[in-house]
Enzyme design. Structure first.
Site, PDB file in Angstrom:
ATOM      1  N   HIS A  43       4.811  11.312  -4.635  1.00  0.00           N
ATOM      2  CA  HIS A  43       5.708  11.297  -3.465  1.00  0.00           C
ATOM      3  C   HIS A  43       6.480  12.610  -3.375  1.00  0.00           C
ATOM      4  CE1 HIS A  43       4.917   7.092  -3.038  1.00  0.00           C
ATOM      5  NE2 HIS A  43       5.606   6.714  -4.081  1.00  0.00           N
TER       6      HIS A  43
ATOM      7  N   PHE B 263      -5.142  -4.894   5.534  1.00  0.00           N
ATOM      8  CA  PHE B 263      -3.827  -5.380   5.101  1.00  0.00           C
ATOM      9  C   PHE B 263      -3.945  -6.810   4.571  1.00  0.00           C
ATOM     10  CE2 PHE B 263       0.222  -7.547   5.864  1.00  0.00           C
ATOM     11  CZ  PHE B 263       1.038  -6.774   5.062  1.00  0.00           C
TER      12      PHE B 263
ATOM     13  N   ALA C 102      -6.533  -8.481   3.398  1.00  0.00           N
ATOM     14  CA  ALA C 102      -7.268  -8.576   2.132  1.00  0.00           C
ATOM     15  C   ALA C 102      -6.426  -8.079   0.960  1.00  0.00           C
ATOM     16  CB  ALA C 102      -8.572  -7.785   2.227  1.00  0.00           C
TER      17      ALA C 102
ATOM     18  N   ARG D 253       4.178  -5.814   3.146  1.00  0.00           N
ATOM     19  CA  ARG D 253       5.188  -6.501   3.935  1.00  0.00           C
ATOM     20  C   ARG D 253       4.642  -6.919   5.290  1.00  0.00           C
ATOM     21  NH1 ARG D 253       9.375  -5.278   7.648  1.00  0.00           N
ATOM     22  NH2 ARG D 253       8.268  -3.317   8.038  1.00  0.00           N
ATOM     23  N   LYS D 254       4.409  -5.939   6.176  1.00  0.00           N
ATOM     24  CA  LYS D 254       3.949  -6.245   7.536  1.00  0.00           C
ATOM     25  C   LYS D 254       2.660  -5.508   7.881  1.00  0.00           C
ATOM     26  CE  LYS D 254       7.019  -7.727  11.184  1.00  0.00           C
ATOM     27  NZ  LYS D 254       7.897  -7.303  12.284  1.00  0.00           N
ATOM     28  N   GLY D 255       2.621  -4.243   7.485  1.00  0.00           N
ATOM     29  CA  GLY D 255       1.399  -3.458   7.690  1.00  0.00           C
ATOM     30  C   GLY D 255       1.044  -3.194   9.140  1.00  0.00           C
TER      31      GLY D 255
END
Ligand code: A3P
Length: 293
Positions: free
Chosen positions: A114, A235, A237, A255-257
């Protein structure tokens, strides 16, 4: 109680003016990182937290291993060698000795980070290793990081979204400012061994995105192999498998994707403030054109 967090000062440490989680890294590790030796066939994946790095990692691991045609035995050995190092492999994680142990990893090593370029080892830019930079629109990145901050025990919590938003805008979060990160990477974008891809384009057309990635790294896969990997890394899977792959952090990481969940939290004023900051920092760059939202 179990949910009580340590004070923010204890959870984060500052290195070169930027904050990092104390449970995952240390100033000594970041110092030792400078002498990390890059291999010419290292696959480097860079991206600010919450830009979709776990997803990209999974796609690239699948693409790489399909291209390499590892036997089952080889695959097991590779996974074990990495697991011994750490659960969430990031170049900046671990104790200072981790870089010595990374020397034993078989090629091709897939390395995530990162960090912004100035903290990465010089060998990474001098050698032949290829770097793939992942981008995500800053609004969704901010929202994703907000939930992550408040759910991860290794990061301090924010009482309100507004308070968090101010911290995001001023870069007072782990790994610093996303805007600084983008501005810094923008200087490397012409580097012949660098490519960027966005979360949004991977969402829109994962197979096309993976083909670009494979072409960049020189991996060759069949049409069927690409679509198999797209299914495996969707997402849904990945979320379904997340208990197995990421234990109790599965629900936090997957989370949401979706694209556009910033609309749930941003006020109109915050929306404008971020548009303005984005324009000021990276408006007009090739990098900015990749980040559509
Ligand atoms: P959201 O919080 O918006 O859902 P990182 O892996 O860098 O921490 O990024 C996490 C973000 O990537 C989260 O965004 C997560 O849901 C999303 N993500 C993870 N796996 C994904 C997948 N297979 N497809 C799309 N998005 C995914």
């Amino acid at each position: 109680s179990e949910n009580e967090k340590t004070s923010p000062e204890d959870l984060l440490f500052s290195y070169d003016g930027i904050l990092y989680p104390a449970a995952l890294s240390s100033p000594e590790t970041l110092e030792a990182l400078k002498s990390f030796e890059t291999r010419s066939n290292d696959v480097i994946l860079a991206g600010y937290p919450k830009t979709g790095t776990n997803w990209l990692e999974e796609m690239v691991r699948e693409i790489e291993s399909t291209d390499a045609k590892y036997t089952e035995e080889e695959m097991k050995e590779r996974i074990n060698a990495e697991k011994e190092l750490q659960m969430f492999p990031r170049l900046e994680f671990g104790d200072p000795g981790v870089f010595e142990r990374m020397k034993k990893l078989p090629s091709r090593r897939i390395i995530l980070t990162h960090l912004s370029p100035h903290l990465l080892p010089p060998s990474l830019f001098q050698g032949k290793a290829k770097i793939l930079l992942l981008l995500r629109n800053p609004k969704d990145t901010a929202v994703s990081y907000y939930h992550f901050y408040n759910n991860m025990p290794v990061l301090p919590s924010f009482a309100t979204w507004d308070e968090y938003f101010a911290a995001f805008m001023s870069g007072k979060l782990a790994w610093g400012s996303y805007f600084d990160h983008l501005m810094e990477w923008n200087r490397y974008i012409d580097h012949e061994r660098m490519m960027m891809i966005s979360y949004e384009e991977l969402k829109e057309n994962p197979v096309l995105g993976m083909k670009k990635i494979a072409a960049f790294f020189g991996f060759s896969l069949s049409e069927e192999e690409f679509s198999r990997i797209a299914k495996k890394t969707s997402f849904q899977a990945m979320k379904e498998k997340s208990k197995e792959t990421h234990g109790k952090f599965g629900d936090i990481l997957f989370r949401k994707g979706v694209v556009g969940s910033w609309r749930d939290l941003f006020s109109e004023a915050q929306n404008e403030e971020m548009d303005q900051k984005f324009e000021e920092c990276i408006g007009g760059t090739i990098l900015a054109m990749k980040i559509k939202y």
